[in-house]
Enzyme design. Structure first.
Site, PDB file in Angstrom:
ATOM      1  N   LYS A   1      54.137 -24.148 -65.849  1.00 29.13           N
ATOM      2  CA  LYS A   1      52.853 -24.645 -66.355  1.00 29.13           C
ATOM      3  C   LYS A   1      52.939 -25.162 -67.779  1.00 29.13           C
ATOM      4  CE  LYS A   1      48.353 -25.167 -66.071  1.00 29.13           C
ATOM      5  NZ  LYS A   1      47.973 -26.352 -65.304  1.00 29.13           N
TER       6      LYS A   1
ATOM      7  N   CYS B   1      57.871 -19.218 -68.592  1.00 21.87           N
ATOM      8  CA  CYS B   1      58.125 -17.781 -68.533  1.00 21.87           C
ATOM      9  C   CYS B   1      56.834 -17.022 -68.842  1.00 21.87           C
ATOM     10  CB  CYS B   1      59.211 -17.311 -69.494  1.00 21.87           C
ATOM     11  SG  CYS B   1      60.805 -18.029 -69.147  1.00 21.87           S
TER      12      CYS B   1
END
Ligand code: F6R
Length: 595
Positions: A590, A2
């Site tokens: 990521k 997020c």
């Protein structure tokens, strides 16, 4: 996981577009939906509701239809609670439309609140854990001020979380951190203020930053940024620092994707990683010489780096252990005050690695963090930090951070035997050859090879000794970037079962170096070939066992890094050819800040 981005005091009144641009830079953190909330300006009504826009899908070339305003907050989501829908996208509002909340993490106890809030009349419009936060704060605001309401609400949440709250009435953003990253940016003139989950969101405006620590909160309005201890609610001095990152680090600089830009950046980053950390590497080597038991941990690519570390250290005559951090807990009981846990991480925020480290620390182990991102939680936990300095890695798939970590472990293993100068010579030679080898003609041959593999369903990759972690990473690059099933094996494992998978024309990559196991890996290649496998050698030498060869330079123990770079390039070009998004592979994010 997020992405969070907010601006306070956008002087041109273009806060929605500023946030949209920042979110595009953060999309690697999550990309199933995005949203922005803004306090519309040119309204005489203080109680004007916030305007919100939310969409599922990637931001890509999205434009916003939000009105003008000077303060806005936005979010890119990687779904945890609640499906991928417009309603579940952040920000989430309170019942009055006064507060907009964005969140990174998981509110583990959200159901306890939700039932109570629904009973007292709060209306929910999503299935997320985040939305309860907006309503808890709304409830508290009936009796206390904004800052206290947000801090108290945050203190009641369990789990690893970061939140940002835009209050439209006072035009203030309040943000809190416990376990998920948050960073504040302040522009040169102290006019505009930024909040992000990562620096690239606002790097085009400023590199003057403050990374929040756990249990810290900030209050940002047009007067400035105030920092607080969340538990005592006392104000603390805000010590900004300047990062040595520049705008190009967060831009594609003429490359079509961040992934291929970052692959090429390895021409500089590998040597830089070796050059910059010599003093700290010397300090860690000293500890290891004092008979500390060395344990490497990491997740994903970082765990393969850890495994390569085990081989490097074996060559240096030191026995070490390696664990995927998510499997370390049963073994953490063996950590003691003579254990050095070396954690490898690009982000420094991976939940599983942090949990493992905290456990080891409880048992008085010393911690060394080999990290790329700066200001991370892992750095704060560590006794020693080896910052690998590859710069912001924006593509979700790790490349330059991974190889900078590999080189750092190589340097460390050599430093233990006082061979830093020799290691430095090896790395310089490696990088000089890399700059020549990673050329247009190599790329042309990789593109040709990718075309021949484009429709394959299965690819196998084998390696032995250092080329075994090499094979693991090579296969992961193919899987992540192109979605082709690529299975890595230790060459020695073939005969014990997995050779059944090989059929006529099955592509088999054989990663090899000119080393003590060259003969053995070629025998494995011959066994694959005898079962019909199409053998693609990735090695610094020709062989009759190879149907074709992607030739890599001979760099002794470091050859396997060139072999891995072939995997990075193949993954990229296969991904592009198969229509995948190389920077944002499906289902991934990521930095994995949840368990
Ligand atoms: C693979 C990849 C992941 C990460 C893993 C750990 O390309 O990027 O496997 O290596 O999620 O992340 P960090 O290194 O941030 O701890």
């Amino acid at each position: 996981m997020c992405g969070i981005f907010a601006i306070v005091n956008d002087l041109k009144g273009d806060a929605a577009n500023t946030v949209l641009d920042g979110l595009k830079k953060l999309e690697y953190r999550g990309y199933d939906s995005w949203g922005i909330a803004i306090k519309p300006e040119n309204t005489s009504r203080k109680r004007e509701k916030l305007a919100v826009e939310k969409h599922i899908g990637k931001i890509g070339d999205a434009k916003t239809t939000l009105p003008s305003g000077k303060i806005a907050i936005g979010h890119t989501r990687w779904a945890t609670h609640g499906g991928v829908t417009d309603d579940n996208a952040h920000p989430h509002l309170d019942c009055l439309g006064r507060l907009a909340v964005i969140h990174n993490g998981i509110v583990e106890n959200y159901l306890n609140f939700k039932e109570r809030l629904v009973k007292s009349g709060h209306r929910f419009s999503s299935e997320t854990d985040t939305e309860v936060v907006a309503h808890i704060i709304e409830e508290k605001l009936k009796t206390i001020d904004l800052t206290t309401a947000v801090f108290d609400s945050f203190n009641e949440l369990t789990g690893s979380n970061a939140i940002g709250v835009l209050d439209g009435e006072s035009e203030t953003i309040v943000a809190c951190r416990n376990g998920s990253p948050l960073v504040v940016g302040v522009d040169e003139n102290h006019h505009r203020f930024f909040l992000g989950s990562d620096v690239p969101a606002f790097l085009r405006y400023t590199n003057k930053v403050y990374f929040l620590e756990d249990n810290e909160g900030v209050v940002i309005d047009k007067q400035g940024v105030r920092l607080y201890d969340l538990k005592t609610k006392r104000e603390k001095p805000l010590r900004l620092r300047r990062l040595d990152w520049n705008l190009e680090d967060a831009e594609k600089s003429g490359f079509p994707h961040f992934l291929i830009k970052e692959i090429h950046e390895q021409k500089q980053t590998i040597e830089k990683a070796a050059m910059t950390n010599q003093r700290i590497i010397g300090d860690v080597a000293k500890i290891i010489r004092e008979n500390y038991k060395v344990v490497f941990i990491g997740c994903g690519s970082a765990s393969y780096c850890a495994l390569a570390g085990k081989y490097f250290f074996a060559k240096a005559g030191i026995e070490t252990q390696t664990y995927g951090a998510y499997e370390y807990l049963p073994f953490s009981t063996f950590a003691d005050d003579k254990t050095l846990v070396i954690a490898i991480s690009q982000s420094g925020e991976t939940a599983d690695t942090l949990i493992a480290l905290k456990q080891a620390k409880k048992n008085r182990a010393k911690i060394c963090a080999v990290v790329n991102a700066r200001g991370s939680t892992m750095e704060r936990l560590a006794d020693f930090i080896i910052p690998v300095g590859a710069g912001p890695e924006i593509a979700v798939v790790s490349t330059k951070a991974f190889t900078a970590q590999l080189i750092s472990l190589y340097m460390l293993s050599m430093a233990v035997n006082n061979k830093v100068n020799q290691a430095m010579t090896d790395v310089k030679r490696f990088s000089n050859h890399l700059r020549k080898w990673l050329s247009v003609s190599l790329i042309d041959s990789i593109i040709e090879k990718s075309k021949s593999l484009m429709d394959m369903e299965h690819i196998y990759v084998i390696g032995k000794h250092l080329n075994f972690p090499g094979a693991l990473e090579f296969a992961l690059k193919l899987k992540e970037s192109s979605y082709i099933h690529a299975e890595p094996f230790a060459a020695g494992e073939l005969k014990h079962g997995v050779i059944t998978l090989i059929q006529k024309d099955t592509p088999c990559f054989v990663l090899a170096s000119i080393d003590e196991v060259k003969g053995e890996i070629l025998s494995s290649a011959a066994e694959l070939k005898a079962r019909g496998g199409r053998i693609i050698g990735v090695a610094p030498f020709e062989s009759d066992e190879f149907d074709c060869l992607i030739k890599t330079p001979d760099a002794g123990d470091l050859t396997f890094i060139y072999n891995i770079i072939v995997g990075q390039l193949l993954g990229y070009y296969l991904g592009v050819g198969r229509g995948a998004d190389p920077d944002k592979p499906r289902n991934l994010a990521k930095s994995v800040t949840v368990k």
